[in-house]
Design a protein around this motif. Structure first.
Motif, PDB file in Angstrom:
ATOM      1  N   VAL A 129       0.832  -1.204   0.000  1.00  0.00           N
ATOM      2  CA  VAL A 129       0.000   0.000   0.000  1.00  0.00           C
ATOM      3  C   VAL A 129       0.867   1.254   0.000  1.00  0.00           C
ATOM      4  CG1 VAL A 129      -1.674   1.333   1.353  1.00  0.00           C
ATOM      5  CG2 VAL A 129      -1.995  -1.117   1.046  1.00  0.00           C
ATOM      6  N   TYR A 130       1.992   1.207   0.718  1.00  0.00           N
ATOM      7  CA  TYR A 130       2.917   2.345   0.713  1.00  0.00           C
ATOM      8  C   TYR A 130       3.450   2.602  -0.696  1.00  0.00           C
ATOM      9  CZ  TYR A 130       3.316   3.224   5.750  1.00  0.00           C
ATOM     10  OH  TYR A 130       3.075   3.599   7.045  1.00  0.00           O
ATOM     11  N   VAL A 131       3.714   1.527  -1.445  1.00  0.00           N
ATOM     12  CA  VAL A 131       4.163   1.683  -2.831  1.00  0.00           C
ATOM     13  C   VAL A 131       3.093   2.413  -3.650  1.00  0.00           C
ATOM     14  CG1 VAL A 131       4.745   0.437  -4.954  1.00  0.00           C
ATOM     15  CG2 VAL A 131       5.680  -0.322  -2.774  1.00  0.00           C
ATOM     16  N   VAL A 132       1.841   2.012  -3.475  1.00  0.00           N
ATOM     17  CA  VAL A 132       0.740   2.673  -4.179  1.00  0.00           C
ATOM     18  C   VAL A 132       0.703   4.151  -3.826  1.00  0.00           C
ATOM     19  CG1 VAL A 132      -1.770   2.795  -4.408  1.00  0.00           C
ATOM     20  CG2 VAL A 132      -0.640   0.573  -4.352  1.00  0.00           C
ATOM     21  N   ALA A 133       0.816   4.460  -2.526  1.00  0.00           N
ATOM     22  CA  ALA A 133       0.742   5.850  -2.073  1.00  0.00           C
ATOM     23  C   ALA A 133       1.857   6.694  -2.690  1.00  0.00           C
ATOM     24  CB  ALA A 133       0.816   5.902  -0.557  1.00  0.00           C
ATOM     25  N   MET A 134       3.085   6.180  -2.674  1.00  0.00           N
ATOM     26  CA  MET A 134       4.197   6.943  -3.230  1.00  0.00           C
ATOM     27  C   MET A 134       4.069   7.094  -4.739  1.00  0.00           C
ATOM     28  SD  MET A 134       5.941   8.278  -0.964  1.00  0.00           S
ATOM     29  CE  MET A 134       6.980   9.036  -2.215  1.00  0.00           C
ATOM     30  N   PHE A 135       3.549   6.065  -5.405  1.00  0.00           N
ATOM     31  CA  PHE A 135       3.337   6.167  -6.844  1.00  0.00           C
ATOM     32  C   PHE A 135       2.345   7.287  -7.148  1.00  0.00           C
ATOM     33  CE2 PHE A 135       1.553   4.944 -10.956  1.00  0.00           C
ATOM     34  CZ  PHE A 135       2.693   4.602 -11.664  1.00  0.00           C
ATOM     35  N   LEU A 136       1.273   7.375  -6.361  1.00  0.00           N
ATOM     36  CA  LEU A 136       0.281   8.430  -6.553  1.00  0.00           C
ATOM     37  C   LEU A 136       0.879   9.800  -6.286  1.00  0.00           C
ATOM     38  CD1 LEU A 136      -2.912   6.868  -4.920  1.00  0.00           C
ATOM     39  CD2 LEU A 136      -2.457   7.192  -7.340  1.00  0.00           C
ATOM     40  N   ILE A 137       1.652   9.917  -5.219  1.00  0.00           N
ATOM     41  CA  ILE A 137       2.242  11.210  -4.866  1.00  0.00           C
ATOM     42  C   ILE A 137       3.227  11.654  -5.937  1.00  0.00           C
ATOM     43  CG2 ILE A 137       3.775  12.362  -3.225  1.00  0.00           C
ATOM     44  CD1 ILE A 137       2.465  10.609  -1.047  1.00  0.00           C
ATOM     45  N   LEU A 138       4.084  10.755  -6.388  1.00  0.00           N
ATOM     46  CA  LEU A 138       5.066  11.111  -7.414  1.00  0.00           C
ATOM     47  C   LEU A 138       4.413  11.447  -8.744  1.00  0.00           C
ATOM     48  CD1 LEU A 138       7.818   8.453  -6.612  1.00  0.00           C
ATOM     49  CD2 LEU A 138       8.011  10.930  -6.346  1.00  0.00           C
ATOM     50  N   ALA A 139       3.231  10.864  -9.001  1.00  0.00           N
ATOM     51  CA  ALA A 139       2.504  11.204 -10.225  1.00  0.00           C
ATOM     52  C   ALA A 139       1.793  12.544 -10.101  1.00  0.00           C
ATOM     53  CB  ALA A 139       1.479  10.115 -10.539  1.00  0.00           C
ATOM     54  N   SER A 140       1.603  13.033  -8.870  1.00  0.00           N
ATOM     55  CA  SER A 140       0.824  14.256  -8.654  1.00  0.00           C
ATOM     56  C   SER A 140       1.699  15.492  -8.509  1.00  0.00           C
ATOM     57  CB  SER A 140      -0.046  14.112  -7.398  1.00  0.00           C
ATOM     58  OG  SER A 140      -0.859  12.974  -7.465  1.00  0.00           O
ATOM     59  N   VAL A 141       2.924  15.332  -8.000  1.00  0.00           N
ATOM     60  CA  VAL A 141       3.751  16.489  -7.673  1.00  0.00           C
ATOM     61  C   VAL A 141       5.150  16.319  -8.245  1.00  0.00           C
ATOM     62  CG1 VAL A 141       2.467  16.925  -5.543  1.00  0.00           C
ATOM     63  CG2 VAL A 141       4.513  15.495  -5.469  1.00  0.00           C
TER      64      VAL A 141
END
Length: 439
Positions: A257-269
């Motif tokens: 889940v942490y991988v998913v979260a970081m993937f989303l954050i890196l795609a957003s900012v």
């Protein structure tokens, strides 16, 4: 189309949803099948919303009325009637609320680009339902997620359906060359399958469509040579999560889940703006190890909280038009400070050192950000106040954060940045600077 006609369609849409739920409730199927039938019917209708209304406000009105209705259906008097079409599954879930919220946010963020709206909603509607039903009926290889289980068979079905949906949408709604379309579709399917497999409490209804939308906005026009490294990094991150996660005290589920979260954050900012949110994910297991809380799945709640306030700042910045990335960073910084103070509750002498390090790190991030995002600067005093509030509350009242730690610290960290952002926007007035809304 007149305003009166659009209002008629709005209320007719909500009435149609109630009729659908009433009909589904009478069918001789299991609770999961009933819930997914409502899910599919709602999602298919939602995919046509951009073409149904000439204005945008009726869509937001439908979402708002649907949310009100979902709250009402959880009341005891109604939960055993219409409500059991969506609420009778034997697990805690916010999927009904998050589905409606996702439709509204995807409609807002897509800004009229059909691909960015249709593909995420289509995946959420079709692939999610197919995976759930296939896993329930044919799943034999199961793995644990939070308080429930999922199946490998369901995840495979999700990947296949998502791949087909992505290929069709990209071929019809984009002008990318075939190899780019295939690579994009594989990335969408892989990311979507990971989110669905690791979701809990219905959060896939939020993370999945918004994650896909953000990814498409950033990479829908990327070249093949830009997409291939992303695919490699994505696979490496999943492998690394299995190795590194346990060393931080994370379960296998939480690590993915942490991988998913970081993937989303890196795609957003931009990369520099992902540093403070990434520290949140590091600080939580540290605080949990040094000062355990009473939440059963706090690490998962941490990811949910991080995602919600990240999308919240993104939505607010886009809606108002004034870039919110600085305030997003302040919120993450305050959250890290609160968690670090709880971790150091028996050795508070190190708290000022952590605060100074966070201030220095925030200053470096500020230097790296473009000028249009610094419209509210200088924010040094606000940053110090955010750190002081989080540290003081966590040091003086540590027992208050024993239960619902993530929720309380997130709200605490949002108070000052949100208040200052509101006042700063009112004080600035006029037209926002270019690119003001994005993170």
């Amino acid at each position: 189309m007149s305003m009166a006609a659009q209002l008629v369609i709005v209320f007719g849409s909500v009435a149609a949803l109630l009729v659908l739920m009433a009909l589904v409730r009478r069918l001789p199927f299991s609770a999961e099948v009933k819930r997914k039938l409502v899910h599919v019917g709602t999602g298919i209708y939602a995919m046509g919303l951009p073409w149904l209304f000439p204005d945008r406000w009726p869509v937001y009105m439908i979402v708002a009325l649907t949310l009100v209705m979902m709250v009402a259906l959880r009341l005891p008097r109604l939960s055993g009637r219409l409500g059991d079409a969506v609420h009778s599954v034997d697990r805690r879930s916010y999927g009904d609320f998050l589905l409606a919220i996702s439709v509204g946010l995807c409609f807002f963020f897509s800004d009229g680009v059909a691909l960015f709206y249709v593909l995420p909603i289509a995946v959420l509607t079709l692939a999610d339902a197919a995976a759930a039903l296939a896993g329930t009926a044919y799943g034999t290889r199961r793995f644990k997620v939070e308080q429930g289980v999922k199946s490998v068979e369901g995840t495979v079905v999700f990947f296949v359906i998502t791949l087909l949906v992505a290929l069709i949408c990209l071929m019809c709604l984009s002008d990318q060359p075939p190899l780019n379309i295939l690579t994009l579709a594989l990335l969408v399917a892989g990311f979507g399958a990971l989110v669905e497999a690791q979701s809990w409490r219905g959060f896939d209804n939020l993370f999945l469509p918004l994650g896909l939308l953000v990814f498409l906005e950033v990479h829908s026009n990327s070249t093949l040579f830009e997409l291939l490294p992303i695919a490699v990094l994505f696979v490496m991150a999943i492998i690394a999560s299995r190795i590194i996660g346990p060393r931080f005290g994370l379960s296998t589920h939480a690590a993915r889940v942490y991988v998913v979260a970081m993937f989303l954050i890196l795609a957003s900012v931009e990369l520099q703006n992902a540093i403070l949110p990434a520290l949140v994910l590091v600080a939580y297991p540290w605080a949990s190890a040094r000062s355990p809380g009473g939440d059963d799945f706090g690490d998962l709640d941490m990811v949910a909280g991080l995602a919600l306030f990240s999308f919240g700042w993104l939505a607010l910045g886009n809606a108002i038009g004034w870039n919110a990335v600085q305030f997003y960073g302040l919120t993450a910084m305050g959250l890290v400070m609160g968690l670090a103070t709880l971790a150091l509750r028996r050795n508070l002498v190190w708290v000022p050192v952590i605060a100074a390090a966070l201030l220095a790190l925030r200053q470096i991030v500020t230097w790296l950000n473009p000028p249009h995002s610094l419209w509210a600067d200088p924010l040094l005093v606000l940053a110090c106040l955010c750190l002081a509030l989080s540290a003081a509350a966590s040091a003086a009242l540590p027992d208050m954060f024993f239960r619902h730690r993530v929720l309380k610290l997130t709200v605490l960290s949002m108070i000052l940045p949100l208040a200052y952002y509101t006042l700063a926007v009112i004080d600035q007035g006029g037209t926002p600077p270019p690119a003001g809304g994005s993170l």
